[in-house]
Write an enzyme that holds these catalytic residues in place. Structure first.
Site, PDB file in Angstrom:
ATOM      1  N   ASP A 258       0.805  -1.224   0.000  1.00 51.05           N
ATOM      2  CA  ASP A 258       0.000   0.000   0.000  1.00 51.05           C
ATOM      3  C   ASP A 258       0.835   1.270   0.000  1.00 51.05           C
ATOM      4  O   ASP A 258       0.330   2.332   0.358  1.00 51.05           O
ATOM      5  CB  ASP A 258      -0.923   0.005   1.224  1.00 51.05           C
ATOM      6  N   LYS A 261      -0.423   4.626  -1.106  1.00 55.32           N
ATOM      7  CA  LYS A 261      -1.346   5.464  -0.333  1.00 55.32           C
ATOM      8  C   LYS A 261      -0.718   6.815   0.044  1.00 55.32           C
ATOM      9  O   LYS A 261      -1.449   7.740   0.390  1.00 55.32           O
ATOM     10  CB  LYS A 261      -1.818   4.733   0.933  1.00 55.32           C
ATOM     11  N   HIS A 313      -5.518  -5.601  -5.512  1.00 56.55           N
ATOM     12  CA  HIS A 313      -6.976  -5.442  -5.429  1.00 56.55           C
ATOM     13  C   HIS A 313      -7.719  -6.012  -6.633  1.00 56.55           C
ATOM     14  O   HIS A 313      -8.915  -5.779  -6.791  1.00 56.55           O
ATOM     15  CB  HIS A 313      -7.363  -3.972  -5.214  1.00 56.55           C
TER      16      HIS A 313
HETATM   17  P1  C2E Z   1      -7.968  -1.905   3.778  1.00 57.12           P
HETATM   18  O1  C2E Z   1      -8.689  -1.308   4.918  1.00 57.12           O
HETATM   19  O2  C2E Z   1      -6.641  -2.525   4.116  1.00 57.12           O
HETATM   20  O3  C2E Z   1      -8.824  -3.021   3.144  1.00 57.12           O
HETATM   21  C1  C2E Z   1      -8.265  -3.945   2.251  1.00 57.12           C
HETATM   22  C2  C2E Z   1      -9.364  -4.727   1.581  1.00 57.12           C
HETATM   23  O4  C2E Z   1     -10.036  -5.544   2.562  1.00 57.12           O
HETATM   24  C3  C2E Z   1     -10.463  -3.890   0.934  1.00 57.12           C
HETATM   25  O5  C2E Z   1     -10.093  -3.431  -0.352  1.00 57.12           O
HETATM   26  C4  C2E Z   1     -11.588  -4.923   0.870  1.00 57.12           C
HETATM   27  O6  C2E Z   1     -11.380  -5.827  -0.194  1.00 57.12           O
HETATM   28  C5  C2E Z   1     -11.416  -5.698   2.161  1.00 57.12           C
HETATM   29  N1  C2E Z   1     -12.297  -5.133   3.212  1.00 57.12           N
HETATM   30  C6  C2E Z   1     -11.973  -4.235   4.172  1.00 57.12           C
HETATM   31  N2  C2E Z   1     -13.023  -3.988   4.957  1.00 57.12           N
HETATM   32  C7  C2E Z   1     -14.049  -4.718   4.479  1.00 57.12           C
HETATM   33  C8  C2E Z   1     -15.436  -4.894   4.894  1.00 57.12           C
HETATM   34  O7  C2E Z   1     -15.905  -4.296   5.854  1.00 57.12           O
HETATM   35  N3  C2E Z   1     -16.191  -5.757   4.147  1.00 57.12           N
HETATM   36  C9  C2E Z   1     -15.687  -6.439   3.086  1.00 57.12           C
HETATM   37  N4  C2E Z   1     -16.482  -7.273   2.406  1.00 57.12           N
HETATM   38  N5  C2E Z   1     -14.396  -6.296   2.673  1.00 57.12           N
HETATM   39  C10 C2E Z   1     -13.598  -5.453   3.367  1.00 57.12           C
HETATM   40  P2  C2E Z   1     -10.838  -2.159  -0.978  1.00 57.12           P
HETATM   41  O8  C2E Z   1     -12.299  -2.234  -0.715  1.00 57.12           O
HETATM   42  O9  C2E Z   1     -10.409  -2.071  -2.388  1.00 57.12           O
HETATM   43  O10 C2E Z   1     -10.263  -0.924  -0.177  1.00 57.12           O
HETATM   44  C11 C2E Z   1      -8.921  -0.518  -0.315  1.00 57.12           C
HETATM   45  C12 C2E Z   1      -8.539   0.447   0.751  1.00 57.12           C
HETATM   46  O11 C2E Z   1      -9.380   1.628   0.611  1.00 57.12           O
HETATM   47  C13 C2E Z   1      -8.809  -0.031   2.172  1.00 57.12           C
HETATM   48  O12 C2E Z   1      -7.745  -0.802   2.625  1.00 57.12           O
HETATM   49  C14 C2E Z   1      -8.954   1.291   2.915  1.00 57.12           C
HETATM   50  O13 C2E Z   1      -7.703   1.879   3.174  1.00 57.12           O
HETATM   51  C15 C2E Z   1      -9.685   2.157   1.891  1.00 57.12           C
HETATM   52  N6  C2E Z   1     -11.145   2.112   2.074  1.00 57.12           N
HETATM   53  C16 C2E Z   1     -12.026   1.276   1.475  1.00 57.12           C
HETATM   54  N7  C2E Z   1     -13.287   1.573   1.858  1.00 57.12           N
HETATM   55  C17 C2E Z   1     -13.232   2.605   2.710  1.00 57.12           C
HETATM   56  C18 C2E Z   1     -14.188   3.365   3.452  1.00 57.12           C
HETATM   57  O14 C2E Z   1     -15.405   3.141   3.383  1.00 57.12           O
HETATM   58  N8  C2E Z   1     -13.721   4.369   4.239  1.00 57.12           N
HETATM   59  C19 C2E Z   1     -12.393   4.664   4.334  1.00 57.12           C
HETATM   60  N9  C2E Z   1     -12.027   5.662   5.122  1.00 57.12           N
HETATM   61  N10 C2E Z   1     -11.456   3.969   3.663  1.00 57.12           N
HETATM   62  C20 C2E Z   1     -11.848   2.953   2.864  1.00 57.12           C
HETATM   63 FE    FE Z   2      -4.467  -1.665  -0.974  1.00 57.43          FE
HETATM   64 FE    FE Z   3      -3.431  -3.318   3.076  1.00 59.97          FE
END
Ligand code: C2E
Ligand code: FE
Ligand code: FE
Ligand code: SIN
Length: 418
Positions: A258, A261, A313
């Site tokens: 990451d 970021k 991703h």
């Molecule tokens: P991250 O927090 O490290 O999450 C990595 C991946 O874990 C996410 O990729 C997603 O595939 C999965 N994941 C995380 N939380 C959940 C969840 O509650 N439910 C499900 N089904 N999967 C989950 P993704 O979605 O491509 O997001 C990439 C990054 O974007 C995340 O890394 C985070 O840093 C950010 N992000 C995504 N959604 C949000 C959000 O709603 N709010 C904020 N503040 N950041 C977000």
């Molecule tokens: Fe990522």
């Molecule tokens: Fe990560």
């Protein structure tokens, strides 16, 4: 875990021994991850001496930290045990064998550590044996001295075996090998430490921008990824040496997944709630920014960092991002496009996806609570074939006891990386 041959090979000439050292040294100088390097060093010394176990301590802040340990007997039944003993610290004083070795700078050798006699003012700490039911007998304890004669660590090799596979003594040939090899091993360790310092500096930059990118998180992802890969590759019968080389890069590159970021604005990166669609499309660019950061591909390590940043991703069924984008090097936001699917996604990306999502779900994030373990495992299973490569998920479940041990070892500790 690599298993060492039980029996000793025939006696070698000094020339053969030196030639062997030269070959191994060339090999270890190319290893960039310190843990994988220590693993390889112990393995080579144990192979030569037919020893059951070994430990490397590094001098840190006036202490000795147990940085790596191998034991055929103890860790064979339960590989997760290995993580239990890592990172234990002992004082840097002459009371222990390791401490005496570091302070005096001389090689110490014992036929039986339970009968030290007057050979050393130090004592053997039996606690490890008591806890584990193991019996440490013969030992050779070697200082790792840098070019300027500074002791940077101590290597201990235990329970050498004789021709019959019984625990016996270290031979003169063993001592010659170890004393020469220790010099080259020390050079390789110092080189890997300087690579690690660079990597940690980069990880700290990411953490400054995004305080939730903690040391615990990146260490867990890196360690999960290599363990999953190990299982996945073993099932395919990949040669051990190839697996080791791959793991070396994978550990570091997964930790940096990451890094892109750092190019995402605070408003989005630190948003305490859910991202809207536009915001998420910008967030998705972290995969592309990470790719660009390493796209100079100065080394194999850089190339793997670029690959993982770009592909972590993507989803097995093609619904991930950034997909097959044109103009990847110049675009400033994600153009929704078809994702890469199944084997179009590199194995590194397929593995880091599993490691990253597992860690994200089981941990608390600013935008979500931690899920309970059963729920996470159910989700991982259900996502095999949609989000994840089913064979990677299979490997993940097969080593789940190791995954849990890693989670325990790298519990949230926001102070430091690694
Ligand atoms: P991250 O927090 O490290 O999450 C990595 C991946 O874990 C996410 O990729 C997603 O595939 C999965 N994941 C995380 N939380 C959940 C969840 O509650 N439910 C499900 N089904 N999967 C989950 P993704 O979605 O491509 O997001 C990439 C990054 O974007 C995340 O890394 C985070 O840093 C950010 N992000 C995504 N959604 C949000 C959000 O709603 N709010 C904020 N503040 N950041 C977000
Ligand atoms: Fe990522
Ligand atoms: Fe990560
Ligand atoms: C590295 O080795 O380069 C990353 C830090 C770690 O292994 O803990």
């Amino acid at each position: 875990m690599k298993k060492v041959l039980a029996k000793r090979s025939k006696k070698k000439t000094d020339k053969e021994i030196l030639r062997e050292i030269l070959k191994i040294s060339e090999d270890i100088l190319n290893i960039s991850d310190i843990d994988i390097l220590l693993d390889k060093i112990l393995y080579e010394v144990r192979r030569f001496t037919s020893a059951e176990g070994g430990t490397i301590f590094m001098v840190e802040d006036n202490k000795l930290r147990m940085s790596y340990t191998q034991n055929d007997i103890l860790f064979e039944e339960n590989p997760a045990n290995r993580y239990k003993y890592l990172n234990k610290e002992i004082p840097l004083d002459p009371k222990s064998i390791a401490g005496a070795t570091a302070i005096n700078g001389d090689v110490l050798e014992f036929k039986d550590v339970y009968k030290l006699g007057s050979s050393c003012a130090c004592g053997f700490n039996k606690q490890f044996d008591i806890d584990s039911g193991y019996r440490t007998k013969s030992m050779i304890s070697i200082p790792l001295k840098s070019a300027r004669n500074r002791v940077i660590g101590v290597m201990q090799i235990i329970n050498a075996k004789d021709e019959n596979g019984k625990v016996g003594h270290f031979t003169d040939q063993d001592k010659l090998f170890i004393s020469y090899f220790a010099n080259d091993a020390t050079i390789a360790i110092e080189k890997a430490k300087s690579t690690r310092a660079m990597v940690l500096r980069m990880l700290r930059m990411v953490e400054y921008r995004d305080p939730k990118e903690t040391g615990g998180h990146v260490n867990r992802i890196g360690t999960y990824a290599v363990e999953i890969y190990q299982r996945w590759a073993e099932k395919r019968g990949f040669p051990a040496e190839l697996i080791r080389r791959f793991k070396d890069k994978l550990k570091i590159a997964a930790m940096l997944h990451d890094a892109g970021k750092i190019a995402i604005s605070d408003q989005i990166l630190k948003k305490p709630g859910k991202l809207d669609e536009d915001e998420f499309n910008i967030m998705k660019m972290h995969a592309v920014f990470g790719y660009r950061l390493f796209s100079g591909k100065e080394s194999e390590l850089d190339a793997m960092c670029a690959e993982i940043a770009l592909s972590h991703h993507e989803k097995w069924d093609g619904s991930g991002y950034p997909g097959k984008m044109e103009g990847m090097m110049t675009s400033s936001c994600i153009v929704p496009a078809a994702g890469k699917k199944d084997m179009e996604i590199p194995i590194t990306g397929r593995i880091v996806a599993v490691a990253d999502v597992y860690d994200a779900l089981i941990s608390k994030r600013v935008y979500k609570d931690a899920w309970d373990e059963d729920h996470v495992l159910e989700y991982m299973k259900a996502s095999a074939g949609t989000h994840f490569d089913p064979e990677v998920v299979e490997a993940f479940f097969e080593i789940y006891d190791i995954i849990k041990a890693i989670r325990e070892q790298f519990k949230e500790n926001p102070e430091k990386h690694g």
